[in-house]
Design an enzyme around this catalytic site. Sequence first.
Site, mmCIF file in Angstrom:
data_model
loop_
_atom_site.group_PDB
_atom_site.id
_atom_site.type_symbol
_atom_site.label_atom_id
_atom_site.label_comp_id
_atom_site.label_asym_id
_atom_site.label_seq_id
_atom_site.Cartn_x
_atom_site.Cartn_y
_atom_site.Cartn_z
ATOM 1 C CB CYS A 130 88.521 40.890 -7.163
ATOM 2 S SG CYS A 130 88.596 39.134 -6.815
ATOM 3 C CG HIS A 242 92.996 40.125 -4.747
ATOM 4 N ND1 HIS A 242 92.752 39.606 -3.502
ATOM 5 C CD2 HIS A 242 91.962 39.729 -5.533
ATOM 6 C CE1 HIS A 242 91.611 38.923 -3.531
ATOM 7 N NE2 HIS A 242 91.114 38.983 -4.744
#
Length: 340
Positions: A130, A242
């Site tokens: 990710c 994130h």
Amino acid sequence: MGYTVAVVGATGAVGAEMLNILAERQFPADKVVALASSRSVGRDVSFGDQTLKVSNLEEFDFSEADIALFSAGGSISAEYGPKAAAAGAVVIDNSSFFRMHEDVPLIVPECNADAVAGYTKRNIIANPNCSTAQLVVALKPLHERAGIKRVVVSTYQSASGAGGSGMDELFNQTKGIFVNDEIEPDTFTKQIAFNVIPHIDVFMDDGSTKEEWKMVAETKKILDPKIKLTATCVRVPTFVGHAEAVNIELEKPLSADEARDLLREAPGLMVVDKREDGGYITPVECVGEYATYVSRVREDPTIDNGLNIWVVSDNLRKGAALNAVQIAEVLINRFLKKAA
Ligand code: A2P
């Protein structure tokens, strides 16, 4: 006639997003099969307006599927990925298991869609980590224009990167702290509520963590083996999204204004960079979005051709499920031809 798509790990955090995104983007599927462990058989999961009943991965015949999206962890991918591929399904795998295998393409469509062609070697395509996915989307246009020599990245990674159990742990610890419950770390190695943890995945011999190593190795495989990268990956108490503070050393000069214009035009990116209170994107604002957001674009005067950027994206979407579905779209549009 449409495709049959199997989603392995359909009850998980990423699996749920895979189903959402297949529905949202109207992926041309005649049938979507939700698969998980025997524990979840018969459970309902949402797929757009419909609900699907979860079936047992162990009992599924992958010759019925054209495409299998896997997100149930590395050991499940290692065992069932090759079986699904041998049965004729093209596997798009979100685990780290196949990413660095030479005969498996590692794809972020904005960066290296052409490399999908390599899927024929094993019938398997890997989805990156990710934190790598959102980073390379932002680095690609800068590398093309001015050549990236070196990248220093610090990540601020949400609890959902550790799956549903990570989100539950953050939620329960946060509640518990207000009533003086004892903290018992389980998914994370230390208290995650009201804390940050500089440790994601296992430690390597050189003192870096596997998450940090993945960012180095995967960026090289996707963009360019010549790019030097060093990372510090940190788990923070956000649920989804994130963030990354990225310092970049370029071969050629590129002003902050030029970089901003370039990033604005690049696929998959949105630039929000107002240099005023709130004129940047934070993780909670990117949740549920497709784009990778870039803010805080500025020159770094301490090195030649230096640039700093802030990169934020929904880790369950661009970092996992969206990227996997985008790969599936490249596959059906360019490689898998279904008779109409
Ligand atoms: P299950 O809910 O049946 O355990 P997350 O990443 O959010 O933790 O989710 C992990 C996903 O992987 C879930 O859908 C989970 O299904 C699935 N999974 C875990 N172990 C297995 C297994 N042995 N067989 C099939 N699916 C599994």
